[in-house]
Design a protein around this motif. Structure first.
Motif, short mmCIF file in Angstrom:
data_model
loop_
_atom_site.label_atom_id
_atom_site.label_comp_id
_atom_site.label_asym_id
_atom_site.label_seq_id
_atom_site.Cartn_x
_atom_site.Cartn_y
_atom_site.Cartn_z
N ILE B 141 4.74 -1.20 13.23
CA ILE B 141 3.60 -0.60 13.92
C ILE B 141 2.31 -1.34 13.55
CG2 ILE B 141 2.14 1.46 14.05
CD1 ILE B 141 4.73 3.09 13.76
N LEU B 142 2.15 -1.57 12.26
CA LEU B 142 0.95 -2.26 11.78
C LEU B 142 0.81 -3.63 12.43
CD1 LEU B 142 -1.35 -2.53 9.49
CD2 LEU B 142 0.37 -3.90 8.35
N TYR B 143 1.93 -4.29 12.47
CA TYR B 143 1.98 -5.64 13.00
C TYR B 143 1.55 -5.68 14.46
CZ TYR B 143 4.46 -9.75 14.69
OH TYR B 143 4.80 -10.90 15.28
N VAL B 144 2.14 -4.79 15.24
CA VAL B 144 1.80 -4.74 16.67
C VAL B 144 0.34 -4.36 16.85
CG1 VAL B 144 2.25 -3.49 18.80
CG2 VAL B 144 4.15 -4.26 17.39
N ALA B 145 -0.09 -3.33 16.09
CA ALA B 145 -1.47 -2.88 16.21
C ALA B 145 -2.45 -4.00 15.86
CB ALA B 145 -1.72 -1.67 15.32
N LEU B 146 -2.14 -4.68 14.78
CA LEU B 146 -3.00 -5.79 14.35
C LEU B 146 -3.09 -6.84 15.43
CD1 LEU B 146 -2.36 -6.89 10.68
CD2 LEU B 146 -4.52 -6.55 11.82
N LEU B 147 -1.93 -7.19 15.93
CA LEU B 147 -1.86 -8.26 16.92
C LEU B 147 -2.69 -7.88 18.14
CD1 LEU B 147 -0.23 -10.85 16.64
CD2 LEU B 147 1.37 -9.91 18.27
N ILE B 148 -2.46 -6.67 18.64
CA ILE B 148 -3.15 -6.23 19.85
C ILE B 148 -4.65 -6.18 19.60
CG2 ILE B 148 -3.56 -4.25 21.37
CD1 ILE B 148 -0.53 -3.71 21.16
N SER B 149 -5.04 -5.57 18.46
CA SER B 149 -6.47 -5.41 18.22
C SER B 149 -7.15 -6.75 18.03
CB SER B 149 -6.72 -4.50 17.03
OG SER B 149 -6.08 -5.02 15.90
N ILE B 150 -6.49 -7.63 17.32
CA ILE B 150 -7.11 -8.94 17.08
C ILE B 150 -7.26 -9.71 18.39
CG2 ILE B 150 -6.70 -11.21 16.08
CD1 ILE B 150 -5.68 -9.79 13.60
N LEU B 151 -6.21 -9.68 19.19
CA LEU B 151 -6.27 -10.40 20.46
C LEU B 151 -7.33 -9.80 21.37
CD1 LEU B 151 -2.57 -11.26 21.28
CD2 LEU B 151 -4.31 -12.63 20.19
N LEU B 152 -7.38 -8.47 21.40
CA LEU B 152 -8.38 -7.80 22.22
C LEU B 152 -9.79 -8.18 21.79
CD1 LEU B 152 -7.28 -4.14 22.96
CD2 LEU B 152 -8.05 -5.87 24.57
N LEU B 153 -10.01 -8.00 20.49
CA LEU B 153 -11.31 -8.31 19.93
C LEU B 153 -11.71 -9.74 20.25
CD1 LEU B 153 -11.72 -6.86 16.36
CD2 LEU B 153 -13.38 -6.86 18.20
N ASN B 154 -10.75 -10.59 20.01
CA ASN B 154 -10.95 -12.00 20.22
C ASN B 154 -11.37 -12.28 21.65
OD1 ASN B 154 -11.04 -14.42 19.21
ND2 ASN B 154 -8.86 -14.73 18.99
N ASN B 155 -10.61 -11.66 22.56
CA ASN B 155 -10.87 -11.90 23.96
C ASN B 155 -12.24 -11.39 24.36
OD1 ASN B 155 -9.52 -13.26 25.94
ND2 ASN B 155 -7.71 -12.00 25.67
N VAL B 156 -12.52 -10.15 23.93
CA VAL B 156 -13.80 -9.54 24.28
C VAL B 156 -14.94 -10.35 23.66
CG1 VAL B 156 -15.25 -7.51 23.94
CG2 VAL B 156 -12.85 -7.25 24.58
N PHE B 157 -14.78 -10.62 22.39
CA PHE B 157 -15.82 -11.31 21.66
C PHE B 157 -16.05 -12.72 22.20
CE2 PHE B 157 -17.05 -13.98 18.02
CZ PHE B 157 -18.30 -13.46 17.81
N LEU B 158 -14.94 -13.44 22.35
CA LEU B 158 -15.05 -14.82 22.82
C LEU B 158 -15.63 -14.87 24.22
CD1 LEU B 158 -11.88 -16.67 21.58
CD2 LEU B 158 -14.22 -17.02 20.91
N ARG B 159 -15.20 -13.91 25.05
CA ARG B 159 -15.72 -13.86 26.40
C ARG B 159 -17.25 -13.74 26.37
NH1 ARG B 159 -12.23 -13.33 30.58
NH2 ARG B 159 -10.48 -12.58 29.36
N LYS B 160 -17.69 -12.89 25.44
CA LYS B 160 -19.12 -12.66 25.30
C LYS B 160 -19.81 -13.96 24.85
CE LYS B 160 -22.32 -9.41 23.44
NZ LYS B 160 -22.83 -9.20 22.16
N VAL B 161 -19.18 -14.60 23.90
CA VAL B 161 -19.77 -15.82 23.35
C VAL B 161 -19.88 -16.90 24.41
CG1 VAL B 161 -19.31 -17.75 21.78
CG2 VAL B 161 -19.06 -15.41 20.98
#
Lengths: 148, 421
Positions: B141-161
């Motif tokens: 569960i942790l693994y999946v959650a981490l992966l999803i959150s990191i990718l999401l964050l990354n996408n949102v953040f990078l998109r903004k950048v």
């Protein structure tokens, strides 16, 4: 477990130069021997075992004091020793040493137990020469061989 | 592939590997820790029993585990001389669970009063088993959650950048210097992007400046040339009229006259282009395209007869557009003239009118024109040298001014220009 293996590896590397003594892990020591030690000395830590011929030598710590013990494979403790301060030497012993070896410095003192009898193992430094003696409680030098 | 996705992909792959390795290591480390604590507990229990046996020798004959969890059996020394402490997983029948349950068992030997005893100590592993299973589940569960959150964050953040960059690129895509476009620069704290912004800004300023001064120069030159050209033509015509010339002399003068007239035409075209560019045709009329086309066909009929091509007009609709009348006639005249000029002998120039477009096509042996350069100034196909090379550029400028669309198509010797209103 990981730490243990690491420790073992380091120990194995450090103690590469041992004569006939082989360092062994505690779980390779017969149960009788280990249990005998544990019953005689409670709450010991950092036990390091060596096997030489039919005997087992173990170094361990108990209440911050370094001990060494020798057991046979039947689980009998043949002798053991631990380090003591010079101040703890009985007056008789100090006196006899100052008589036999004037202006000598006492270096290391160990309390040695053989068959429930106490002796002192003393290392004396005199003009850059080390003398090693085993002395009984009355200050008499015995002919018991010094246990390094 | 977008830069954003590129980095994210690499990052996610890296993360996958990293977290997988970490998860496996963590799982085994925990596994180890649990076993370690179990074994330590057993060791403790064993020592307690051995110590207790010194006080109470009755337990030295304890055969059954029952609730206490240990058995002791007397054995001869020869049998256990080399027995080492041994931990193992096994199963045992549990009364309270009424089932076989996993247990951890420690087998050891101790000595008391010269006799040797084998001792077995057990502890239940039911909870530990569950714990390990839970651990695995939580890890996943942790693994999946981490992966999803990191990718999401990354996408949102990078998109903004990257937003300023993409905004800029989108604007540059549609930027054209002729339309006097302005680029809206995004505010950004990122050094590279602000550098890019300032560099592009500087570049555009320079380009605009040089483009404008060039335009200015052409305009001025065309203006200034008008008078001397008119005077020269006038003088030569007078000279021709007033003097009795030899035929050879007359031919030379007439050729000079023709060239001067061509220069005048070129000049007029250039002036017209500048005027269109400078938005000097502001007046708008409702232009009846069908009527205008008939008018043009009438005007070009002599020329067509001379070139031996025929006009065919297909009127599928009545088309009326709102634009400057002069420009409309220039636009169609240029295209029709081109069609007649390049039309093959004894073929038709087809003019088609629909409710949103006018298409003018002609048959020609010439190969397909280069649609990239077709509408640039002074573009000429190899066959003619009489044209100024500005006709299509003018048509394009007019079409662009009203935001219509002018397209060239070629299929099977048929060259078609289509204007969509």
């Amino acid at each position: 477990m990981f730490k243990k293996t690491l420790l073992l590896i380091t120990i194995a590397l450090i103690s590469f130069a041992c004569e006939s003594d082989i360092d062994i892990d505690e779980n390779q020591v017969p149960s009788v021997v280990v249990n005998a030690l544990k019953v005689s000395f409670l709450n010991t830590t950092d036990r390091e075992w060596e096997k030489s011929d039919e005997f087992f030598i173990v170094e361990f710590e108990k209440e911050d004091v370094d001990y060494t013990a020798k057991l046979n494979s039947k689980g009998e403790i043949l002798k053991y020793k631990y380090e003591v301060n010079n101040e703890q030497l009985p007056e008789a012993v100090k006196k006899s040493i100052s008589l036999t070896h004037p202006d000598a410095e006492i270096d290391d003192v160990e309390l040695l137990f053989i068959d429930n009898k106490e002796y002192y193992q003393i290392e004396i430094e005199k003009s850059f020469k080390d003398l090693k003696k085993v002395i009984d409680l009355k200050g008499q030098v015995t002919n018991i061989s010094y246990w390094d | 592939m977008k830069l954003l996705n590129y980095t994210t992909t690499y990052f996610s792959i890296l993360l996958l590997v990293l977290i997988s390795v970490w998860a496996v290591l963590f799982y085994y480390a925990m596994f180890d820790e649990i076993y370690d604590s179990l074994d330590d507990g057993l060791e403790n229990q064993k020592m307690l029993v051995i110590q207790y046996a010194e006080k109470d020798s009755t337990i030295l004959r304890k055969q059954n585990f029952d609730e206490s969890g240990y058995t002791i059996k007397k054995v001869p020394f020869s049998e256990i001389k080399n027995v080492k402490d041994q931990y193992r997983d096994t199963i045992m029948y549990m009364q309270n669970e009424e089932d076989y349950e996993p247990v951890r068992l420690l087998e050891s030997v101790f000595k008391q009063n010269g006799d040797y005893y084998k001792i077995k100590v057990v502890t239940s592993m039911v909870e530990e088993d569950d714990q390990l299973q839970n651990l695995l589940l939580y890890l996943i569960i942790l693994y999946v959650a981490l992966l999803i959150s990191i990718l999401l964050l990354n996408n949102v953040f990078l998109r903004k950048v990257w937003r300023p960059f993409y905004k800029l690129v989108a604007q540059l895509k549609t930027f054209s210097i002729e339309n006097n476009d302005e680029i809206q620069f995004q505010k950004t704290n990122i050094e590279e992007f602000s550098l890019l912004n300032t560099s592009i800004e500087r570049l555009l300023e320079k380009s605009k400046e040089s483009y404008n001064s060039q335009k200015q120069f052409i305009e001025n030159a065309a203006h200034e040339l008008q008078t001397p050209l008119a005077i020269s033509i006038n003088k030569i015509e007078l000279f021709l009229e007033e003097n009795e010339l030899h035929e050879k002399q007359a031919v030379k003068l007439i050729s000079a006259l023709e060239n001067l007239e061509r220069l005048t035409r070129l000049n007029k075209s250039l002036l017209l282009l500048s005027k269109i560019d400078n938005k000097q045709f502001t007046a708008k009329d409702q232009v009846d395209v069908n009527k205008l086309l008939h008018q043009q066909i009438e005007d070009f009929s002599d020329f067509a007869t001379h070139k031996q091509v025929k006009f065919t007009i297909k009127e599928n609709a009545q088309l009326s557009i709102s634009m400057n009348r002069d420009l409309a006639s220039i636009l169609f005249a240029n295209l029709i003239k081109n069609a007649v000029l390049h039309g093959k002998v004894e073929t038709e120039v087809i003019i088609e009118v629909n409710d949103t477009l006018v298409a003018i096509s002609n048959v020609s042996e010439e190969k397909e024109l280069n649609s990239k350069q077709l509408f640039s100034r002074f573009y000429k196909s190899e066959t003619t040298n009489k044209s100024t090379g500005l006709g299509l550029a003018i048509s394009k400028a007019i079409v662009d001014k009203y935001q219509y669309n002018l397209q060239y198509n070629y299929s099977k010797k048929l060259h078609t220009f289509t204007i969509r209103f």
